[in-house]
Each structure stands twice: as structure tokens, then as C-alpha cells.
Motif scaffolding. Structure first.
Motif, PDB file in Angstrom:
ATOM      1  N   ARG A   1       2.071  -9.218  -0.443  1.00 34.88           N
ATOM      2  CA  ARG A   1       1.385  -9.955  -1.576  1.00 34.88           C
ATOM      3  C   ARG A   1       0.063  -9.745  -1.550  1.00 34.88           C
ATOM      4  NH1 ARG A   1      -0.822 -13.652  -0.210  1.00 34.88           N
ATOM      5  NH2 ARG A   1      -0.325 -13.754   2.073  1.00 34.88           N
ATOM      6  N   PHE A   2      -0.428  -9.550  -0.395  1.00 32.81           N
ATOM      7  CA  PHE A   2      -1.737  -9.749   0.334  1.00 32.81           C
ATOM      8  C   PHE A   2      -2.328  -8.491  -1.059  1.00 32.81           C
ATOM      9  CE2 PHE A   2      -6.127  -8.165   1.600  1.00 32.81           C
ATOM     10  CZ  PHE A   2      -6.154  -9.903   1.883  1.00 32.81           C
ATOM     11  N   LEU A   3      -1.861  -7.502  -1.248  1.00 39.81           N
ATOM     12  CA  LEU A   3      -1.889  -6.679  -2.085  1.00 39.81           C
ATOM     13  C   LEU A   3      -2.419  -6.355  -3.067  1.00 39.81           C
ATOM     14  CD1 LEU A   3      -3.304  -3.733  -2.296  1.00 39.81           C
ATOM     15  CD2 LEU A   3      -1.628  -3.056  -1.825  1.00 39.81           C
ATOM     16  N   TYR A   4      -0.851  -6.845  -3.666  1.00 42.94           N
ATOM     17  CA  TYR A   4      -1.151  -7.224  -4.955  1.00 42.94           C
ATOM     18  C   TYR A   4      -1.140  -8.238  -5.907  1.00 42.94           C
ATOM     19  CZ  TYR A   4       2.550  -2.702  -5.581  1.00 42.94           C
ATOM     20  OH  TYR A   4       2.843  -2.204  -5.692  1.00 42.94           O
ATOM     21  N   GLU A   5      -1.848  -9.435  -5.211  1.00 41.79           N
ATOM     22  CA  GLU A   5      -3.002 -10.602  -5.827  1.00 41.79           C
ATOM     23  C   GLU A   5      -4.315 -10.047  -6.497  1.00 41.79           C
ATOM     24  OE1 GLU A   5      -3.204 -13.400  -3.212  1.00 41.79           O
ATOM     25  OE2 GLU A   5      -0.461 -14.441  -3.049  1.00 41.79           O
ATOM     26  N   ARG A   6      -4.263  -9.045  -5.518  1.00 38.48           N
ATOM     27  CA  ARG A   6      -5.806  -8.153  -5.673  1.00 38.48           C
ATOM     28  C   ARG A   6      -5.485  -7.570  -6.538  1.00 38.48           C
ATOM     29  NH1 ARG A   6      -5.125 -11.210  -1.075  1.00 38.48           N
ATOM     30  NH2 ARG A   6      -7.331 -11.953  -0.636  1.00 38.48           N
ATOM     31  N   LEU A   7      -4.584  -6.464  -6.697  1.00 40.67           N
ATOM     32  CA  LEU A   7      -4.542  -5.357  -7.486  1.00 40.67           C
ATOM     33  C   LEU A   7      -4.074  -5.851  -8.534  1.00 40.67           C
ATOM     34  CD1 LEU A   7      -2.097  -2.491  -5.983  1.00 40.67           C
ATOM     35  CD2 LEU A   7      -4.600  -2.610  -6.025  1.00 40.67           C
ATOM     36  N   VAL A   8      -3.587  -7.242  -9.122  1.00 44.88           N
ATOM     37  CA  VAL A   8      -2.977  -7.290 -10.772  1.00 44.88           C
ATOM     38  C   VAL A   8      -3.538  -8.376 -10.776  1.00 44.88           C
ATOM     39  CG1 VAL A   8      -0.674  -8.123 -11.371  1.00 44.88           C
ATOM     40  CG2 VAL A   8      -0.388  -5.920 -10.000  1.00 44.88           C
ATOM     41  N   GLY A   9      -3.702  -9.257 -10.120  1.00 50.07           N
ATOM     42  CA  GLY A   9      -4.268 -11.401  -9.819  1.00 50.07           C
ATOM     43  C   GLY A   9      -3.315 -12.254  -9.826  1.00 50.07           C
ATOM     44  N   ALA A  10      -3.610 -13.360  -9.666  1.00 49.96           N
ATOM     45  CA  ALA A  10      -3.382 -14.399  -8.835  1.00 49.96           C
ATOM     46  C   ALA A  10      -1.930 -15.094 -10.132  1.00 49.96           C
ATOM     47  CB  ALA A  10      -4.329 -15.312  -9.187  1.00 49.96           C
ATOM     48  N   GLU A  11      -2.147 -14.747 -11.277  1.00 53.03           N
ATOM     49  CA  GLU A  11      -0.948 -14.624 -12.236  1.00 53.03           C
ATOM     50  C   GLU A  11       0.769 -13.834 -12.004  1.00 53.03           C
ATOM     51  OE1 GLU A  11      -5.311 -14.786 -13.945  1.00 53.03           O
ATOM     52  OE2 GLU A  11      -3.412 -13.247 -12.990  1.00 53.03           O
ATOM     53  N   VAL A  12       0.597 -13.246 -11.293  1.00 55.12           N
ATOM     54  CA  VAL A  12       0.933 -12.113 -10.876  1.00 55.12           C
ATOM     55  C   VAL A  12       2.512 -12.797  -9.290  1.00 55.12           C
ATOM     56  CG1 VAL A  12       0.630 -10.422  -8.563  1.00 55.12           C
ATOM     57  CG2 VAL A  12       2.091  -9.883 -10.213  1.00 55.12           C
ATOM     58  N   ARG A  13       1.907 -13.890  -9.218  1.00 59.78           N
ATOM     59  CA  ARG A  13       2.517 -14.425  -7.784  1.00 59.78           C
ATOM     60  C   ARG A  13       3.204 -14.789  -7.549  1.00 59.78           C
ATOM     61  NH1 ARG A  13      -3.059 -17.258  -6.339  1.00 59.78           N
ATOM     62  NH2 ARG A  13      -3.688 -16.277  -4.486  1.00 59.78           N
ATOM     63  N   PRO A  14       4.186 -15.485  -8.686  1.00 60.09           N
ATOM     64  CA  PRO A  14       5.539 -16.429  -9.369  1.00 60.09           C
ATOM     65  C   PRO A  14       6.833 -14.467  -8.901  1.00 60.09           C
ATOM     66  CG  PRO A  14       4.420 -17.429 -10.736  1.00 60.09           C
ATOM     67  CD  PRO A  14       3.549 -15.993  -9.594  1.00 60.09           C
ATOM     68  N   TRP A  15       6.335 -13.795  -9.345  1.00 59.17           N
ATOM     69  CA  TRP A  15       6.962 -12.389  -9.393  1.00 59.17           C
ATOM     70  C   TRP A  15       7.313 -11.511  -8.732  1.00 59.17           C
ATOM     71  CZ3 TRP A  15       9.933 -13.170 -14.248  1.00 59.17           C
ATOM     72  CH2 TRP A  15       8.962 -14.026 -14.614  1.00 59.17           C
TER      73      TRP A  15
ATOM     74  N   GLY B   1       6.012 -23.439  -6.959  1.00 59.70           N
ATOM     75  CA  GLY B   1       5.328 -23.047  -7.386  1.00 59.70           C
ATOM     76  C   GLY B   1       3.787 -22.507  -7.355  1.00 59.70           C
ATOM     77  N   TRP B   2       3.092 -21.991  -7.322  1.00 56.75           N
ATOM     78  CA  TRP B   2       2.440 -20.891  -6.868  1.00 56.75           C
ATOM     79  C   TRP B   2       0.794 -21.507  -7.423  1.00 56.75           C
ATOM     80  CZ3 TRP B   2       6.759 -19.942  -8.598  1.00 56.75           C
ATOM     81  CH2 TRP B   2       8.111 -19.164  -7.592  1.00 56.75           C
ATOM     82  N   SER B   3       0.144 -20.569  -6.392  1.00 57.37           N
ATOM     83  CA  SER B   3      -1.852 -21.345  -6.983  1.00 57.37           C
ATOM     84  C   SER B   3      -2.215 -20.057  -7.910  1.00 57.37           C
ATOM     85  CB  SER B   3      -2.463 -21.223  -5.599  1.00 57.37           C
ATOM     86  OG  SER B   3      -3.708 -21.487  -6.038  1.00 57.37           O
ATOM     87  N   ASN B   4      -3.351 -21.278  -9.138  1.00 55.36           N
ATOM     88  CA  ASN B   4      -3.254 -19.707  -9.985  1.00 55.36           C
ATOM     89  C   ASN B   4      -4.987 -19.004  -9.443  1.00 55.36           C
ATOM     90  OD1 ASN B   4      -1.480 -19.802 -11.651  1.00 55.36           O
ATOM     91  ND2 ASN B   4      -2.299 -21.941 -12.912  1.00 55.36           N
ATOM     92  N   ARG B   5      -4.872 -19.603  -8.338  1.00 56.71           N
ATOM     93  CA  ARG B   5      -5.973 -19.203  -7.735  1.00 56.71           C
ATOM     94  C   ARG B   5      -6.642 -17.599  -7.062  1.00 56.71           C
ATOM     95  NH1 ARG B   5      -8.988 -17.959  -3.204  1.00 56.71           N
ATOM     96  NH2 ARG B   5      -7.358 -18.326  -1.723  1.00 56.71           N
ATOM     97  N   GLN B   6      -7.845 -17.493  -8.111  1.00 55.74           N
ATOM     98  CA  GLN B   6      -8.029 -16.308  -7.745  1.00 55.74           C
ATOM     99  C   GLN B   6      -8.446 -15.486  -6.162  1.00 55.74           C
ATOM    100  OE1 GLN B   6      -7.229 -13.564  -9.876  1.00 55.74           O
ATOM    101  NE2 GLN B   6      -6.582 -14.894 -11.381  1.00 55.74           N
TER     102      GLN B   6
END
Length: 183
Positions: free
Chosen positions: A111-125, A160-165
Motif C-alpha cells: 500500500r505504501f508503494l502503490y499510494e505513491r506510484l499511482v496516487g491516493a485515489e487508488v486506495r479503494p482498489w 472509506g478511504w482518505s483522499n490525502r496524497q
């Protein structure tokens, strides 16, 4: 603290740094290398390649990460089923590659890596992509078990998930006084 940074932002950045520090050294190294490749920050081959095997791994990762642009572009605005397949297929494929490298040993590091590679919007997926890739037969059964057991019920069932980048993007820091430092 900078004039533009609010106290909450500083606290969140510190929390991200602490989370990164909790990962094993090999995981930290893989995350920094992956961010260099995925965000095109540095010449990953020059920075991270220690031998021909690692050079081949970096080349394969760079080819796989070519899909990140597509993944970012296809990120669904909602959970409509017609938008999921074009997005999830490449996300699961890239995730499967990263998990097969054996350096992302739990959901938190992934999760740590992919939040940065793709962006915060990817969190739900991310839980679905992680579980899908972790269950694929190309991984050794012991690794599959370890990966799937690493995702908490809270992460798998979040409402729910945060939208914070993310604010902290770890990277290599050049040597200071002859000693390598890495943040």
C-alpha cells in the motif's frame, strides 16, 4: 516547520516516515528503487544495480512499470463494473510482478508503494488488487499465505478511504562524510 505546512500535515508526514522506517531494509530499498523507476526520478540502473541479476530485474520492472501511465489514466471514478476490468487487469498484473520479487512482504509495504506510484485515489482498489495478485499460482504457497495473512480485516473491509496524497516519498541520499545515508 515551513510556513505553508500545517501541523496536521507535518504529523502525517512524520507518520509516513515512521511507517517506512518500520519496513525491513530490503523492503525499503525495493520501495526506493521502485519509486525511482515508476516516477522516473533517477537512472535506476546506475543507482540500484549491484550485479547482472539485479540489472535484469530492474529492466523487467521498468517494462512492467510502463503500464503505470495506463493505470493512472484508467483509475475509475466510481465502482461501476464496466470501468473495473480495464483498470484492475493491469493493476493486478503489475502488483503480481512486485509481489513475486519477494521484497514487498505485507500489505502495508505494498500500500505504501502503490499510494505513491499511482496516487491516493487508488486506495479503494488496493486490497482487491493485492489479494488477487497474492493468490495467483506463480507465488510459492508459503509466500501466498504470508501475503494474504498480512492484510488486516480493517484494510480489507474499509468503508472509506482518505483522499490525502502521500507527502513522504523516500529516496536515495548521497553520501555525507563518506557514509551512505538513505531516507
Amino acid at each position: 516547520m515551513g510556513a505553508r505546512m500545517k501541523p496536521a500535515e507535518g504529523a502525517m508526514t512524520l507518520a509516513e516516515m515512521k511507517e517506512f522506517a518500520s519496513f525491513a531494509a530490503a523492503t525499503q530499498r525495493y520501495i526506493r528503487r521502485s519509486l525511482d523507476i515508476g516516477l522516473e526520478r533517477d537512472d535506476a540502473m546506475v543507482r540500484w544495480s549491484r550485479d547482472v541479476v539485479e540489472a535484469a530485474s530492474i529492466r523487467a520492472q521498468a517494462r512492467m512499470y510502463d503500464r503505470l501511465t495506463e493505470i493512472r489514466a484508467l483509475l475509475p471514478d466510481d465502482s461501476a463494473l464496466d470501468a473495473i476490468e480495464p483498470f484492475m487487469a493491469p493493476l493486478v498484473t503489475v502488483t503480481a510482478f512486485d509481489l513475486s520479487q519477494g521484497r514487498l512482504t505485507n500489505f502495508s509495504a505494498y500500500r505504501f508503494l502503490y499510494e505513491r506510484l499511482v496516487g491516493a485515489e487508488v486506495r479503494p482498489w488496493l486490497p482487491a488488487a493485492f489479494c488477487s495478485a497474492a493468490a495467483l499460482p506463480h507465488l510459492h504457497p508459503d509466500l501466498r499465505r504470508k501475503l494474504l495473512q498480512s492484510i488486516s480485516e480493517a484494510a480489507a473491509t474499509a468503508s472509506g478511504w482518505s483522499n490525502r496524497q502521500p507527502a513522504f516519498f523516500p529516496q536515495w541520499v548521497e553520501k555525507v562524510d563518506g557514509q551512505p545515508l538513505a531516507n
